[in-house]
Design a protein around this motif. Structure first.
Motif, PDB file in Angstrom:
ATOM      1  N   LEU A  72     -69.306  43.101  14.914  1.00  0.00           N
ATOM      2  CA  LEU A  72     -68.349  42.139  14.377  1.00  0.00           C
ATOM      3  C   LEU A  72     -67.156  42.810  13.715  1.00  0.00           C
ATOM      4  O   LEU A  72     -66.068  42.245  13.673  1.00  0.00           O
ATOM      5  CB  LEU A  72     -69.041  41.197  13.387  1.00  0.00           C
ATOM      6  CG  LEU A  72     -70.164  40.329  13.979  1.00  0.00           C
ATOM      7  CD1 LEU A  72     -70.769  39.455  12.899  1.00  0.00           C
ATOM      8  CD2 LEU A  72     -69.665  39.499  15.133  1.00  0.00           C
ATOM      9  N   VAL A  73     -67.344  44.030  13.218  1.00  0.00           N
ATOM     10  CA  VAL A  73     -66.243  44.743  12.562  1.00  0.00           C
ATOM     11  C   VAL A  73     -65.115  45.001  13.549  1.00  0.00           C
ATOM     12  O   VAL A  73     -63.939  44.812  13.247  1.00  0.00           O
ATOM     13  CB  VAL A  73     -66.749  46.067  11.939  1.00  0.00           C
ATOM     14  CG1 VAL A  73     -65.589  46.894  11.415  1.00  0.00           C
ATOM     15  CG2 VAL A  73     -67.759  45.780  10.845  1.00  0.00           C
ATOM     16  N   ASN A  74     -65.467  45.408  14.765  1.00  0.00           N
ATOM     17  CA  ASN A  74     -64.468  45.701  15.798  1.00  0.00           C
ATOM     18  C   ASN A  74     -64.318  44.565  16.801  1.00  0.00           C
ATOM     19  O   ASN A  74     -63.701  44.740  17.850  1.00  0.00           O
ATOM     20  CB  ASN A  74     -64.827  47.007  16.515  1.00  0.00           C
ATOM     21  CG  ASN A  74     -64.759  48.183  15.572  1.00  0.00           C
ATOM     22  OD1 ASN A  74     -63.733  48.421  14.938  1.00  0.00           O
ATOM     23  ND2 ASN A  74     -65.862  48.902  15.432  1.00  0.00           N
ATOM     24  N   ASN A  75     -64.915  43.403  16.487  1.00  0.00           N
ATOM     25  CA  ASN A  75     -64.833  42.210  17.329  1.00  0.00           C
ATOM     26  C   ASN A  75     -65.302  42.472  18.762  1.00  0.00           C
ATOM     27  O   ASN A  75     -64.688  42.013  19.726  1.00  0.00           O
ATOM     28  CB  ASN A  75     -63.412  41.624  17.317  1.00  0.00           C
ATOM     29  CG  ASN A  75     -63.416  40.171  17.745  1.00  0.00           C
ATOM     30  OD1 ASN A  75     -64.392  39.452  17.515  1.00  0.00           O
ATOM     31  ND2 ASN A  75     -62.343  39.743  18.374  1.00  0.00           N
ATOM     32  N   VAL A  83     -73.008  47.551  23.690  1.00  0.00           N
ATOM     33  CA  VAL A  83     -71.753  47.987  24.296  1.00  0.00           C
ATOM     34  C   VAL A  83     -71.462  47.212  25.574  1.00  0.00           C
ATOM     35  O   VAL A  83     -70.434  47.417  26.209  1.00  0.00           O
ATOM     36  CB  VAL A  83     -71.756  49.515  24.580  1.00  0.00           C
ATOM     37  CG1 VAL A  83     -71.810  50.297  23.269  1.00  0.00           C
ATOM     38  CG2 VAL A  83     -72.902  49.903  25.494  1.00  0.00           C
ATOM     39  N   ALA A  84     -72.367  46.320  25.955  1.00  0.00           N
ATOM     40  CA  ALA A  84     -72.193  45.466  27.132  1.00  0.00           C
ATOM     41  C   ALA A  84     -73.223  44.336  27.041  1.00  0.00           C
ATOM     42  O   ALA A  84     -74.119  44.374  26.187  1.00  0.00           O
ATOM     43  CB  ALA A  84     -72.385  46.261  28.426  1.00  0.00           C
ATOM     44  N   ASN A  85     -73.076  43.360  27.916  1.00  0.00           N
ATOM     45  CA  ASN A  85     -74.045  42.265  27.973  1.00  0.00           C
ATOM     46  C   ASN A  85     -75.431  42.793  28.316  1.00  0.00           C
ATOM     47  O   ASN A  85     -75.568  43.798  29.014  1.00  0.00           O
ATOM     48  CB  ASN A  85     -73.636  41.247  29.028  1.00  0.00           C
ATOM     49  CG  ASN A  85     -72.346  40.538  28.676  1.00  0.00           C
ATOM     50  OD1 ASN A  85     -71.933  40.504  27.533  1.00  0.00           O
ATOM     51  ND2 ASN A  85     -71.702  39.968  29.672  1.00  0.00           N
ATOM     52  N   SER A  86     -76.455  42.104  27.847  1.00  0.00           N
ATOM     53  CA  SER A  86     -77.834  42.428  28.223  1.00  0.00           C
ATOM     54  C   SER A  86     -78.167  41.706  29.520  1.00  0.00           C
ATOM     55  O   SER A  86     -77.697  40.594  29.755  1.00  0.00           O
ATOM     56  CB  SER A  86     -78.807  41.979  27.129  1.00  0.00           C
ATOM     57  OG  SER A  86     -78.593  42.681  25.940  1.00  0.00           O
TER      58      SER A  86
END
Length: 181
Positions: free
Chosen positions: A67-70, A38-41
């Motif tokens: 990828l489904v929700n880009n 949900v965010a960068n690591s």
């Protein structure tokens, strides 16, 4: 990579034991969560004369993009640095997953044991690529690799159809031994 870095610096040694985990991923872990990023690591930085990631130990800074929700996020870089003759170098018998992964020593060896995995692929739970694999760099006085160095792109047919290029793997040393990889 992600925002910030988790850093450990020790005068003698750092050991990630068989059940030890440093995890800088930002995953949806809510009750109905998907487990996707949900965010960068954030990055992981370990610095000591001796660094040992034991079998079962994990350093996790990778991502599982939706990828489904880009929804695309960046993995964190993982850097292990062991400098000086006082230590015994870097040993990886566990798992390291992240963006760019760099292991560096000056006077001591780097060893990736048969159980060791260094993986810069960004894979989803089904094993398909969800982001560009980044690079692996091992630079030290001597390097021994019996485990897996993974920077390839996995076919993603059936998902978004994007073609990903593999990352680079660079070994730099006066003495390199590679077996069973």
């Amino acid at each position: 990579g992600g925002l910030g870095t988790f850093a450990l610096v020790a005068n003698s040694s750092i050991t990630i034991d068989a059940h030890g985990v440093i995890d800088t991923r930002n995953l949806d872990t809510s009750l109905l969560g998907t487990g996707l990023s949900v965010a960068n690591s954030a990055g992981i930085l370990l610095t000591a004369p001796t660094i040992n990631v034991k079998a079962g130990g994990q350093l996790l800074a990778n991502v599982d993009n939706d990828l489904v929700n880009n929804l695309i996020f960046a993995p964190g870089d993982v850097t292990l640095t062991a400098l000086g003759a006082a230590g015994s170098g870097i040993t990886v018998a566990g798992t390291i997953k992240g963006g760019n992964v760099a292991l560096t020593t000056d006077l001591t060896p780097i060893s990736v044991a048969a159980t060791g995995i260094i993986d810069t692929r960004q894979l989803n739970a089904a094993g398909y690529t969800t982001g560009i694999p980044l690079g692996i760099t091992l630079a030290g006085s001597s390097i021994g690799v019996a485990g897996q160095l993974l920077a390839n792109a996995v076919d993603i047919s059936g998902t978004d159809g994007t073609a990903y290029v593999p990352g680079n793997i660079t070994l730099s040393s006066q003495s390199i031994t590679v077996a069973n990889t």
